[in-house]
Design an enzyme around this catalytic site. Structure first.
Site, PDB file in Angstrom:
ATOM      1  N   ILE A  12     -54.929  13.794 -11.028  1.00 30.30           N
ATOM      2  CA  ILE A  12     -54.784  12.752 -12.048  1.00 30.30           C
ATOM      3  C   ILE A  12     -55.187  11.409 -11.465  1.00 30.30           C
ATOM      4  O   ILE A  12     -55.932  10.647 -12.083  1.00 30.30           O
ATOM      5  CB  ILE A  12     -53.338  12.679 -12.573  1.00 30.30           C
ATOM      6  CG1 ILE A  12     -52.967  13.957 -13.319  1.00 30.30           C
ATOM      7  CG2 ILE A  12     -53.155  11.456 -13.486  1.00 30.30           C
ATOM      8  CD1 ILE A  12     -51.480  14.096 -13.613  1.00 30.30           C
ATOM      9  N   ASN A 119     -44.337  14.110 -13.651  1.00 32.72           N
ATOM     10  CA  ASN A 119     -43.414  14.968 -14.398  1.00 32.72           C
ATOM     11  C   ASN A 119     -42.228  15.412 -13.536  1.00 32.72           C
ATOM     12  O   ASN A 119     -42.331  15.431 -12.321  1.00 32.72           O
ATOM     13  CB  ASN A 119     -44.172  16.199 -14.913  1.00 32.72           C
ATOM     14  CG  ASN A 119     -44.864  15.910 -16.228  1.00 32.72           C
ATOM     15  OD1 ASN A 119     -44.293  15.272 -17.112  1.00 32.72           O
ATOM     16  ND2 ASN A 119     -46.095  16.386 -16.373  1.00 32.72           N
ATOM     17  N   HIS A 177     -41.444  14.148 -23.419  1.00 27.92           N
ATOM     18  CA  HIS A 177     -42.752  14.572 -22.908  1.00 27.92           C
ATOM     19  C   HIS A 177     -42.703  15.973 -22.310  1.00 27.92           C
ATOM     20  O   HIS A 177     -43.366  16.261 -21.329  1.00 27.92           O
ATOM     21  CB  HIS A 177     -43.257  13.553 -21.869  1.00 27.92           C
ATOM     22  CG  HIS A 177     -44.634  13.834 -21.344  1.00 27.92           C
ATOM     23  ND1 HIS A 177     -45.739  13.954 -22.171  1.00 27.92           N
ATOM     24  CD2 HIS A 177     -45.094  14.028 -20.080  1.00 27.92           C
ATOM     25  CE1 HIS A 177     -46.816  14.209 -21.420  1.00 27.92           C
ATOM     26  NE2 HIS A 177     -46.440  14.261 -20.151  1.00 27.92           N
TER      27      HIS A 177
END
Length: 311
Positions: A12, A119, A177
């Site tokens: 990412i 996360n 999320h």
């Protein structure tokens, strides 16, 4: 304008850094940090791209040099999902990583806008808030869980299903999320109607889209490129808000005084102070109201996990 990416050597982080190098306003500074020794090299690689964005890379245990003077900090550091893992399996490793990085943010750039990508976001944002509170620098208008990936997936999947121009599709995604906490408000999408079956299947696809990518990559990674794009969109919105651009609205997972949970994803108006205003997410259908109410125990449990981790 200075933007720092923490976790910049990961899948990412590298995608995000590339996009920011090409999109940040001229004269901006971009600093990359990762524990991995390759990070200064990632910065050298990106420095060959001809844009007026100054870039530096930092490796090692201490992110402080990358954070000095940062206006925006985007955190993607941590381990990625593998097949068979869900986002909560990441907690054991990523919780400590986020805590340690936010402790440095609290000291080095306490006024920066901080976007958490790592996360499980439902939990890592709560961890960040508790660390900032302990340091006496918490400002709920400056901390965001980046849920933009749920928004761009919703836009894409709706456009595909209905044959629309994706640029015309706008959709709020509320809640959290992960899994059932991701709730796209399909009833609000303008100019299109969905059957009950479409709503159920589309909602499920959006909720499980991360797993779709993890499985498709067959152990070779998770959603890094689409997440990089989502994080860039959100990061650029933070920058544009800081620069005084009007009407910058994004959904994000925030401490916004929601009646539902301490942290809740909903639309926010961005500006020079981060969140200028938390916006109402509007009327919802019976299906959406039921999905929202039934996710709350899961969401609150995720938040409590983060609070307890720091305490």
């Amino acid at each position: 304008m200075k933007v720092a990416v923490l976790g910049a050597a990961g899948g990412i982080g590298q995608a995000l850094a590339l996009l920011l190098k090409t999109q940040l306003p001229a004269g901006s500074k971009l600093s990359l940090y990762d524990i991995a020794p390759v990070t200064p090299g990632v910065a050298v690689d990106l420095s060959h791209i001809p844009t007026a964005v100054e870039i530096k890379g930092f490796a090692g245990e201490d992110p402080t040099p990358a954070l000095e003077g940062a206006d925006v900090v985007l955190i993607s550091a941590g381990v990625a999902r593998k097949p068979g893992m869900d986002r909560s399996d990441l907690f054991n490793i990523n919780a400590g990583i986020v805590r340690n990085l936010i402790e440095k943010v609290a000291v080095t750039c306490p006024k920066a806008l901080v976007g958490i990508i790592t996360n499980p976001v439902n939990t890592t944002v709560a961890i960040a808030a508790e660390v900032l509170k302990k340091a006496g620098v918490y400002d709920k208008n400056r901390l965001f869980g980046v849920t933009t990936l749920d928004v761009i997936r919703s836009e894409t999947f709706i456009a595909e299903l209905k044959g629309l121009n994706v640029a015309d599709v706008k959709v709020n995604v509320i809640g959290g999320h992960s899994g059932v906490t991701i709730l796209p408000l399909l009833s609000q999408v303008e100019g299109v109607t969905f059957s009950d079956e479409e709503v159920a299947s589309l909602t499920k696809r959006i909720q499980n889209a991360g797993t779709e990518v993890v499985e498709a990559k067959a152990g070779g990674g998770s959603a890094t490129l689409s997440m990089g794009q989502a994080a860039c969109r959100f990061g650029m919105s933070l920058v544009r808000g800081l620069q005084g651009e009007a009407n910058i609205v994004e959904c994000a997972y925030v401490d916004g005084g929601s009646e539902h949970a301490e942290f809740f994803a909903q639309p926010v108006l961005l500006g020079k102070n981060g969140i200028e205003k938390v916006l109402p997410y509007g009327e919802v259908s019976a299906f959406e109201a039921n999905a929202r109410d039934s996710m709350l125990d899961t969401l609150k449990g995720d938040i409590k996990l983060g609070v307890d981790f720091v305490k």
